[in-house]
Write a protein that holds these residues in place. Structure first.
Motif, PDB file in Angstrom:
ATOM      1  N   UNK A  32      25.753 -23.670   6.133  1.00  0.00           N
ATOM      2  CA  UNK A  32      25.810 -23.566   7.292  1.00  0.00           C
ATOM      3  C   UNK A  32      26.420 -22.142   7.775  1.00  0.00           C
ATOM      4  N   UNK A  33      26.121 -21.631   8.805  1.00  0.00           N
ATOM      5  CA  UNK A  33      26.782 -20.515   9.524  1.00  0.00           C
ATOM      6  C   UNK A  33      28.354 -20.619   9.406  1.00  0.00           C
ATOM      7  N   UNK A  34      29.204 -19.802   9.329  1.00  0.00           N
ATOM      8  CA  UNK A  34      30.459 -19.659   9.380  1.00  0.00           C
ATOM      9  C   UNK A  34      31.130 -18.810  10.338  1.00  0.00           C
ATOM     10  N   UNK A  35      32.383 -19.306  10.906  1.00  0.00           N
ATOM     11  CA  UNK A  35      32.960 -18.638  12.081  1.00  0.00           C
ATOM     12  C   UNK A  35      34.277 -18.332  11.825  1.00  0.00           C
ATOM     13  N   UNK A 162      38.426 -20.397   9.358  1.00  0.00           N
ATOM     14  CA  UNK A 162      37.158 -20.304   9.093  1.00  0.00           C
ATOM     15  C   UNK A 162      36.572 -21.876   9.276  1.00  0.00           C
ATOM     16  N   UNK A 163      35.821 -21.925   9.992  1.00  0.00           N
ATOM     17  CA  UNK A 163      34.991 -23.227  10.154  1.00  0.00           C
ATOM     18  C   UNK A 163      33.377 -22.918   9.813  1.00  0.00           C
ATOM     19  N   UNK A 164      32.702 -24.126   9.444  1.00  0.00           N
ATOM     20  CA  UNK A 164      31.417 -24.155   8.905  1.00  0.00           C
ATOM     21  C   UNK A 164      30.500 -25.124   9.550  1.00  0.00           C
ATOM     22  N   UNK A 165      29.351 -24.555  10.044  1.00  0.00           N
ATOM     23  CA  UNK A 165      28.456 -25.266  10.942  1.00  0.00           C
ATOM     24  C   UNK A 165      29.024 -25.890  12.305  1.00  0.00           C
ATOM     25  N   UNK A 167      31.913 -25.056  15.716  1.00  0.00           N
ATOM     26  CA  UNK A 167      32.867 -23.989  16.542  1.00  0.00           C
ATOM     27  C   UNK A 167      34.088 -24.901  16.998  1.00  0.00           C
ATOM     28  N   UNK A 168      35.296 -24.004  17.173  1.00  0.00           N
ATOM     29  CA  UNK A 168      36.524 -24.528  17.657  1.00  0.00           C
ATOM     30  C   UNK A 168      36.621 -24.458  19.088  1.00  0.00           C
ATOM     31  N   UNK A 188      40.273 -12.185  18.098  1.00  0.00           N
ATOM     32  CA  UNK A 188      38.949 -11.662  17.685  1.00  0.00           C
ATOM     33  C   UNK A 188      38.216 -12.791  16.850  1.00  0.00           C
ATOM     34  N   UNK A 189      36.884 -12.826  16.638  1.00  0.00           N
ATOM     35  CA  UNK A 189      36.174 -13.758  15.793  1.00  0.00           C
ATOM     36  C   UNK A 189      35.182 -12.998  15.157  1.00  0.00           C
ATOM     37  N   UNK A 190      34.960 -13.750  14.086  1.00  0.00           N
ATOM     38  CA  UNK A 190      33.548 -13.159  13.384  1.00  0.00           C
ATOM     39  C   UNK A 190      32.749 -14.372  12.811  1.00  0.00           C
ATOM     40  N   UNK A 191      31.252 -14.146  13.259  1.00  0.00           N
ATOM     41  CA  UNK A 191      30.434 -15.250  12.951  1.00  0.00           C
ATOM     42  C   UNK A 191      29.452 -14.639  12.055  1.00  0.00           C
TER      43      UNK A 191
END
Length: 229
Positions: A32-35, A162-165, A167-168, A188-191
């Motif tokens: 999954x996408x990660x953020x 970092x979370x996967x699939x 968002x917080x 800041x955050x990175x997706x």
């Protein structure tokens, strides 16, 4: 003859790989996408002002709505209502000031921070706004990390998470987090997206690869029969 068998064996091997690949490689869709969220402590008035500007716990006037009630309180010093009013709720139902019913712990008007307060006296509720510093506003606008998810607690304790699939929600809303009497905000955050086979694309990829693999195996079998005959 040997070269023909080698070529057929190569075709059969490729077909087998294509048939197996959809089941053994990226079985969950390639990830999954990660953020990644980065947080820092709010240490002074300047940082506090920036954090409050982003927080959805602050009502910005002008901004989200006209803020007629808040401006009336600020201009007259107070607004009074008969009876007891719980957290401005009845006041916001007044047709003259009826707006978004959401209640905010902090109001920002023309760059100044105000704390909404109410006092019940002689069967009347008096609504006021107290001008406070940005650091004081941070305290009232914050949410307790202990009442939030483990991801929030990890972020304030380590500086990032970092979370996967997913968002917080707290960081998506730019909420200010209180932890051990210190205050933190997302800086800041990175997706990053998942593998190209993630999600619904994987089913189609599997069908195509399985079909190609089956076709190559069938072709290899046909070649073997042709050579042997």
């Amino acid at each position: 003859m040997n070269r023909a068998y080698i070529a057929v064996a190569g075709i059969a091997l490729l077909g087998l790989i294509l048939m197996l690949n959809p089941f053994y490689f990226y079985p969950d869709g390639g990830g999954d996408f990660e953020v990644t969220y980065h947080v820092e402590e709010i240490e002074n008035e300047s940082v506090a002002e920036v954090a409050l500007l982003q927080s959805e716990q602050v009502l910005h006037c002008p901004g989200e709505r006209p803020c007629a009630l808040e401006r009336q309180i600020l201009e007259t010093g107070s607004v009074e209502y008969d009876g007891f009013i719980d957290d401005y709720e009845e006041a916001r139902d007044d047709p003259l000031t009826s707006e978004d019913p959401r209640l905010y712990p902090i109001v920002r008007i023309e760059g100044e921070m105000y704390l909404p307060e109410s006092e019940y006296e002689n069967n009347r509720t008096i609504l006021t706004l107290s001008n406070i510093s940005s650091m004081d506003a941070v305290e009232h606008a914050s949410v307790d990390a202990e009442d939030r998810s483990k991801e929030v607690r990890e972020a304030v304790e380590t500086g990032s998470v970092t979370v996967y699939g997913e968002r917080v929600e707290e960081f998506e809303q730019n909420l200010i987090i209180e932890h051990d009497e210190d205050y933190y905000w997302q800086t800041r955050y990175r997706s990053q997206g998942g593998h190209w086979t993630a999600g619904g694309n994987l089913s189609g990829v599997r069908v195509v690869l399985f079909t190609l693999g089956g076709g190559l195996l069938a072709y290899a079998g046909w070649c073997v029969r042709k050579v042997t005959n």
